[in-house]
Design a protein around this motif. Structure first.
Motif, PDB file in Angstrom:
ATOM      1  N   ARG A 190       0.713  -1.212   0.039  1.00  0.00           N
ATOM      2  CA  ARG A 190      -0.005  -0.192   0.029  1.00  0.00           C
ATOM      3  C   ARG A 190       0.949   1.170  -0.036  1.00  0.00           C
ATOM      4  O   ARG A 190       1.841   1.412   1.008  1.00  0.00           O
ATOM      5  CB  ARG A 190      -0.709   0.027   1.162  1.00  0.00           C
ATOM      6  CG  ARG A 190      -1.860   1.332   1.079  1.00  0.00           C
ATOM      7  CD  ARG A 190      -2.837   1.230   2.585  1.00  0.00           C
ATOM      8  NE  ARG A 190      -1.990   1.230   3.702  1.00  0.00           N
ATOM      9  CZ  ARG A 190      -2.568   1.036   4.905  1.00  0.00           C
ATOM     10  NH1 ARG A 190      -3.917   0.909   5.039  1.00  0.00           N
ATOM     11  NH2 ARG A 190      -1.965   1.419   5.949  1.00  0.00           N
ATOM     12  N   LEU A 191       0.561   2.088  -1.047  1.00  0.00           N
ATOM     13  CA  LEU A 191       1.386   3.256  -1.014  1.00  0.00           C
ATOM     14  C   LEU A 191       1.280   4.137  -0.065  1.00  0.00           C
ATOM     15  O   LEU A 191       0.176   4.252   0.719  1.00  0.00           O
ATOM     16  CB  LEU A 191       1.179   3.946  -2.270  1.00  0.00           C
ATOM     17  CG  LEU A 191       1.733   3.166  -3.515  1.00  0.00           C
ATOM     18  CD1 LEU A 191       1.014   4.054  -4.925  1.00  0.00           C
ATOM     19  CD2 LEU A 191       3.070   3.071  -3.835  1.00  0.00           C
ATOM     20  N   PRO A 192       2.078   4.955   0.445  1.00  0.00           N
ATOM     21  CA  PRO A 192       1.877   6.305   1.608  1.00  0.00           C
ATOM     22  C   PRO A 192       0.564   6.999   1.289  1.00  0.00           C
ATOM     23  O   PRO A 192       0.195   7.180   0.010  1.00  0.00           O
ATOM     24  CB  PRO A 192       3.177   7.025   1.295  1.00  0.00           C
ATOM     25  CG  PRO A 192       4.204   6.099   0.674  1.00  0.00           C
ATOM     26  CD  PRO A 192       3.415   5.422  -0.247  1.00  0.00           C
ATOM     27  N   VAL A 193       0.006   7.725   2.218  1.00  0.00           N
ATOM     28  CA  VAL A 193      -1.091   8.541   2.075  1.00  0.00           C
ATOM     29  C   VAL A 193      -0.728   9.699   1.037  1.00  0.00           C
ATOM     30  O   VAL A 193       0.186  10.365   1.123  1.00  0.00           O
ATOM     31  CB  VAL A 193      -1.397   9.132   3.296  1.00  0.00           C
ATOM     32  CG1 VAL A 193      -2.533   9.932   3.163  1.00  0.00           C
ATOM     33  CG2 VAL A 193      -1.946   8.023   4.244  1.00  0.00           C
ATOM     34  N   GLY A 194      -1.564   9.920   0.097  1.00  0.00           N
ATOM     35  CA  GLY A 194      -1.533  10.996  -0.875  1.00  0.00           C
ATOM     36  C   GLY A 194      -0.809  10.527  -2.136  1.00  0.00           C
ATOM     37  O   GLY A 194      -1.081  11.038  -3.407  1.00  0.00           O
ATOM     38  N   ALA A 195      -0.254   9.291  -2.214  1.00  0.00           N
ATOM     39  CA  ALA A 195       0.433   8.796  -3.460  1.00  0.00           C
ATOM     40  C   ALA A 195      -0.785   8.028  -4.291  1.00  0.00           C
ATOM     41  O   ALA A 195      -1.585   7.251  -3.646  1.00  0.00           O
ATOM     42  CB  ALA A 195       1.432   7.765  -3.242  1.00  0.00           C
ATOM     43  N   GLU A 196      -0.573   8.364  -5.533  1.00  0.00           N
ATOM     44  CA  GLU A 196      -1.870   7.707  -6.519  1.00  0.00           C
ATOM     45  C   GLU A 196      -0.968   6.540  -7.508  1.00  0.00           C
ATOM     46  O   GLU A 196       0.025   6.982  -7.999  1.00  0.00           O
ATOM     47  CB  GLU A 196      -2.518   8.674  -7.338  1.00  0.00           C
ATOM     48  CG  GLU A 196      -3.822   8.303  -7.764  1.00  0.00           C
ATOM     49  CD  GLU A 196      -3.717   7.599  -8.896  1.00  0.00           C
ATOM     50  OE1 GLU A 196      -4.854   6.868  -9.351  1.00  0.00           O
ATOM     51  OE2 GLU A 196      -2.836   7.795  -9.721  1.00  0.00           O
ATOM     52  N   GLY A 197      -1.583   5.412  -7.409  1.00  0.00           N
ATOM     53  CA  GLY A 197      -0.898   4.321  -8.389  1.00  0.00           C
ATOM     54  C   GLY A 197      -0.548   4.701  -9.623  1.00  0.00           C
ATOM     55  O   GLY A 197       0.751   4.071 -10.151  1.00  0.00           O
ATOM     56  N   THR A 198      -1.605   5.151 -10.341  1.00  0.00           N
ATOM     57  CA  THR A 198      -1.229   5.332 -11.751  1.00  0.00           C
ATOM     58  C   THR A 198      -0.214   6.206 -12.126  1.00  0.00           C
ATOM     59  O   THR A 198       0.614   6.150 -12.967  1.00  0.00           O
ATOM     60  CB  THR A 198      -2.616   5.855 -12.645  1.00  0.00           C
ATOM     61  OG1 THR A 198      -2.775   7.094 -12.065  1.00  0.00           O
ATOM     62  CG2 THR A 198      -3.453   4.631 -12.480  1.00  0.00           C
ATOM     63  N   VAL A 199       0.039   7.338 -11.125  1.00  0.00           N
ATOM     64  CA  VAL A 199       1.244   8.436 -11.310  1.00  0.00           C
ATOM     65  C   VAL A 199       2.420   7.848 -10.954  1.00  0.00           C
ATOM     66  O   VAL A 199       3.482   7.992 -11.664  1.00  0.00           O
ATOM     67  CB  VAL A 199       0.807   9.468 -10.325  1.00  0.00           C
ATOM     68  CG1 VAL A 199       2.119  10.453 -10.348  1.00  0.00           C
ATOM     69  CG2 VAL A 199      -0.467  10.169 -10.795  1.00  0.00           C
ATOM     70  N   VAL A 200       2.356   6.780  -9.884  1.00  0.00           N
ATOM     71  CA  VAL A 200       3.739   6.093  -9.704  1.00  0.00           C
ATOM     72  C   VAL A 200       4.148   5.201 -10.730  1.00  0.00           C
ATOM     73  O   VAL A 200       5.260   4.997 -11.078  1.00  0.00           O
ATOM     74  CB  VAL A 200       3.388   5.275  -8.259  1.00  0.00           C
ATOM     75  CG1 VAL A 200       4.898   4.446  -7.828  1.00  0.00           C
ATOM     76  CG2 VAL A 200       3.288   6.283  -7.024  1.00  0.00           C
ATOM     77  N   ARG A 201       3.183   4.465 -11.306  1.00  0.00           N
ATOM     78  CA  ARG A 201       3.432   3.568 -12.284  1.00  0.00           C
ATOM     79  C   ARG A 201       3.992   3.986 -13.437  1.00  0.00           C
ATOM     80  O   ARG A 201       5.074   3.579 -13.980  1.00  0.00           O
ATOM     81  CB  ARG A 201       2.060   2.546 -12.673  1.00  0.00           C
ATOM     82  CG  ARG A 201       2.246   1.687 -13.791  1.00  0.00           C
ATOM     83  CD  ARG A 201       0.873   1.644 -14.476  1.00  0.00           C
ATOM     84  NE  ARG A 201       0.478   2.862 -14.995  1.00  0.00           N
ATOM     85  CZ  ARG A 201      -1.015   2.828 -15.277  1.00  0.00           C
ATOM     86  NH1 ARG A 201      -2.090   1.760 -15.022  1.00  0.00           N
ATOM     87  NH2 ARG A 201      -1.484   3.999 -15.907  1.00  0.00           N
ATOM     88  N   ASP A 202       3.323   5.194 -13.946  1.00  0.00           N
ATOM     89  CA  ASP A 202       3.824   5.759 -15.116  1.00  0.00           C
ATOM     90  C   ASP A 202       5.372   6.302 -14.865  1.00  0.00           C
ATOM     91  O   ASP A 202       6.030   6.492 -15.902  1.00  0.00           O
ATOM     92  CB  ASP A 202       2.890   6.992 -15.496  1.00  0.00           C
ATOM     93  CG  ASP A 202       1.403   6.469 -15.979  1.00  0.00           C
ATOM     94  OD1 ASP A 202       1.300   5.057 -16.315  1.00  0.00           O
ATOM     95  OD2 ASP A 202       0.574   6.958 -16.164  1.00  0.00           O
ATOM     96  N   ARG A 203       5.405   6.998 -13.932  1.00  0.00           N
ATOM     97  CA  ARG A 203       6.787   7.751 -13.476  1.00  0.00           C
ATOM     98  C   ARG A 203       7.823   6.706 -13.454  1.00  0.00           C
ATOM     99  O   ARG A 203       9.078   6.851 -13.783  1.00  0.00           O
ATOM    100  CB  ARG A 203       6.606   8.524 -12.405  1.00  0.00           C
ATOM    101  CG  ARG A 203       5.782   9.827 -12.610  1.00  0.00           C
ATOM    102  CD  ARG A 203       6.046  10.825 -11.485  1.00  0.00           C
ATOM    103  NE  ARG A 203       7.684  11.140 -11.198  1.00  0.00           N
ATOM    104  CZ  ARG A 203       7.880  11.976 -10.058  1.00  0.00           C
ATOM    105  NH1 ARG A 203       7.113  12.400  -9.143  1.00  0.00           N
ATOM    106  NH2 ARG A 203       9.244  11.966 -10.172  1.00  0.00           N
ATOM    107  N   MET A 204       7.599   5.512 -12.843  1.00  0.00           N
ATOM    108  CA  MET A 204       8.590   4.422 -12.631  1.00  0.00           C
ATOM    109  C   MET A 204       8.750   3.926 -14.119  1.00  0.00           C
ATOM    110  O   MET A 204      10.079   3.588 -14.201  1.00  0.00           O
ATOM    111  CB  MET A 204       7.951   3.276 -11.759  1.00  0.00           C
ATOM    112  CG  MET A 204       7.898   3.749 -10.383  1.00  0.00           C
ATOM    113  SD  MET A 204       9.381   3.934  -9.166  1.00  0.00           S
ATOM    114  CE  MET A 204       9.952   2.179  -9.327  1.00  0.00           C
ATOM    115  N   LEU A 205       8.045   3.745 -14.835  1.00  0.00           N
ATOM    116  CA  LEU A 205       8.134   3.364 -16.527  1.00  0.00           C
ATOM    117  C   LEU A 205       9.115   4.160 -16.904  1.00  0.00           C
ATOM    118  O   LEU A 205      10.039   3.934 -17.680  1.00  0.00           O
ATOM    119  CB  LEU A 205       7.075   2.875 -16.968  1.00  0.00           C
ATOM    120  CG  LEU A 205       6.984   2.158 -18.501  1.00  0.00           C
ATOM    121  CD1 LEU A 205       7.892   1.112 -18.087  1.00  0.00           C
ATOM    122  CD2 LEU A 205       5.674   1.901 -18.870  1.00  0.00           C
ATOM    123  N   THR A 206       8.715   5.511 -16.967  1.00  0.00           N
ATOM    124  CA  THR A 206       9.364   6.398 -17.725  1.00  0.00           C
ATOM    125  C   THR A 206      10.534   6.939 -17.278  1.00  0.00           C
ATOM    126  O   THR A 206      11.467   7.325 -18.098  1.00  0.00           O
ATOM    127  CB  THR A 206       8.342   7.843 -18.106  1.00  0.00           C
ATOM    128  OG1 THR A 206       8.163   8.308 -16.838  1.00  0.00           O
ATOM    129  CG2 THR A 206       6.866   7.426 -18.845  1.00  0.00           C
TER     130      THR A 206
END
Length: 536
Positions: free
Chosen positions: A311-327
């Motif tokens: 579970r991501l920290p409070v305020g973190a949104e999974g799709t943003v994390v996913r896209d930034r990790m990839l790019t």
């Protein structure tokens, strides 16, 4: 890739683009580091790949042998009777035929789970009764409550995934057998053991021997996940001869390809390497859980699969994390917002070697916290930001934070004339029917390690404690004619508050059940022999 990454995810029918699509988009002929697809990174060995490469021309030129021939070889390897086995072009083909042939009206499944268990029956017009796994209990499945849910709904087919995907929750063999005894009148019970060979909480956890003897039980096993060969598409089921024959009779003549045949016939020479690969994945799981638990605000749930649910920290949104990790880092992660019963705050991360995990942790630190730890990614919108495809389930899960029960509304305080507010009256407890209360299976929930990290600036590694198993307690399952008790709804876990009663990072590895001692991560008995899937 940076400009097209979002469109890649939106344009695919699956949860993530294929590795081939990502490789083409990258432009340099290399794909990202894959923390998304749960396969074994240590098997096949490089020597096995060289053998397949040397025979590639013949493999792709000629027809394979019949499915009966390939199945007989696999059964000889696993010490299973061929009449009790059906091999499919991946477990998804077998799930499809199970639905068409054996699910008449309704199917129950805990959620979140593997998407085909919810989507396939709905696509054919069946009623799918979804039993929400509660975040407040670490997504652990209470089989007694699940059985009561099935009786209340009148469901005719029940599914259990052990370990469950995406959280890796594990059920001990004796508990599943007890559940099968209580549900013996159902049309069918499916136990999906696709990830079971990665478990080490019990030495012989499979129920395939039970399945061969019972009239209404099917056990599903995957080969692509265990052997690290998703692209070949092969899996099998084990059941009594009548059920297995029913599925076999519907499968196409050449549903298994030549690659599957070649791998099955070469496995008998590589049993030791396979057992060693499972041991290494178990060790990596422990190391990876500890590394991720050190990230502030990140919750790691206990897993017996070859993946970790976080579970991501409070305020973190999974799709943003996913896209930034990839790019930004060329790392592919599985964001779980499209899984029924989950949300975009959760990721499933596949267990990989330590060198890849260090790269993952470094990328997450930069994406989640930026230049200073604690500055999480801002959430771009309101709500849970996920869609399950079933509006009623979305509303239920979104309004209860995954608990599955609507909380009792709390009265607001009424101010007096003097301006001081009156204390709110205590809510009236819900009535409970005089039925025996089910005894929940002991299943821990995780706790983020941020608090512990703050208290000790220089933590010293300590040995993992061995859990003390209590004496086994019989689990009461509801009778088919017994009235269902009204359950008191647990309150949802408030945002930012860790799930109640959990594990430390040192205990993330998984625990043992009542009356069972922990099994050492030494693989199958006799490392020189092939693992016996039947547990015999």
């Amino acid at each position: 890739m940076a400009d097209n990454v979002t469109s890649l995810f939106r344009s695919t029918a699956a949860h993530s683009p294929s590795m081939a699509a990502l490789t083409r988009e990258g432009g340099d002929g290399a794909g990202p580091v894959d923390f998304c697809i749960p396969c074994n990174p240590y098997f096949p060995t490089p020597e096995m790949f060289e053998d397949m490469a040397g025979k590639l021309r013949d493999i792709i030129t000629y027809y394979p042998s019949s499915a009966d021939t390939i199945t007989a070889e696999l059964c000889s390897l696993l010490q299973l009777p061929p009449q009790c086995v059906a091999m499919g072009n991946g477990s998804t083909e077998l799930i499809t035929w199970i639905d068409h042939l054996m699910v008449r009206e309704s199917l129950a499944v805990p959620v979140p789970t593997f998407g085909r268990w919810t989507d396939q029956p709905m696509e054919t017009g069946k009623r799918v009764d979804m039993f929400p796994l509660q975040e407040s209990s670490g997504f652990a499945l209470d089989l007694a409550q699940y059985a009561e849910f099935i009786r209340t709904r009148g469901t005719r087919v029940a599914v259990i995934c052990n370990p469950n995907n995406p959280d890796g929750g594990f059920l001990h063999k004796h508990a599943i057998v007890q559940f099968m005894d209580a549900m013996a009148d159902l049309d069918l019970i499916v136990v999906d053991e696709s990830f079971l060979e990665f478990a080490d909480a019990e030495q012989e956890p499979s129920v395939v021997q039970e399945a061969m003897l019972r009239p209404n039980v099917i056990v599903l096993r995957s080969l692509g996940k265990n052997f690290g060969l998703h692209g070949i598409r092969f899996g099998y089921l084990v059941a009594n001869p009548a059920l297995a024959r029913m599925v076999r009779s519907m499968l196409p003549k050449w549903n298994l390809n030549s690659f599957a045949e070649h791998v099955v016939f070469m496995l008998k020479e590589h049993g030791a390497e396979y057992a060693q690969s499972l041991q290494q994945v178990r060790r990596d799981r422990l190391e990876m859980a500890g590394a991720l638990s050190a990230l502030p605000g990140l919750t790691v749930y206990p897993s017996q699969g070859n993946f970790l649910f976080v579970r991501l920290p409070v305020g973190a949104e999974g799709t943003v994390v996913r896209d930034r990790m990839l790019t930004e880092h060329r790392i592919l992660v599985r964001e779980c917002g499209n899984k029924i019963g989950s949300s975009s705050r959760f990721l499933r991360l596949v267990v990989r070697p330590q060198v890849d995990v260090r790269r993952l942790v470094s990328g997450l630190e930069q994406v989640l916290y930026g230049s200073r730890r604690g500055a999480a990614v801002p959430e771009p919108g309101n709500g849970t930001n996920y869609s399950s495809g079933t509006a009623a389930v979305d509303r239920l899960v979104g309004s209860t934070n995954g608990a599955g029960f609507t909380a009792v509304p709390q009265p607001q305080p009424v101010p007096q004339s003097g301006g001081a507010p009156m204390p709110a009256p205590m809510p009236t407890p819900l009535p409970v029917a005089p039925a025996p209360a089910p005894v929940p299976m002991p299943a821990p929930a995780p706790v983020p390690a941020a608090a512990a990290a703050a208290a000790a600036p220089a933590p010293t590694p300590t040995p993992f404690p061995s859990p003390v198993a209590p004496a086994p307690t019989p689990m009461p399952f509801p009778s088919p004619v017994a009235p269902a008790a009204t359950m008191v709804p647990p309150g949802p876990t408030p945002p930012g508050v860790p799930a109640r009663g959990g594990l430390t990072a040192a205990q993330v590895r998984g625990t043992t059940g009542p009356g069972l001692a922990p099994a050492p991560a030494t693989g199958w008995p006799g490392s020189q022999s092939w693992p016996n899937a039947a547990g015999a």
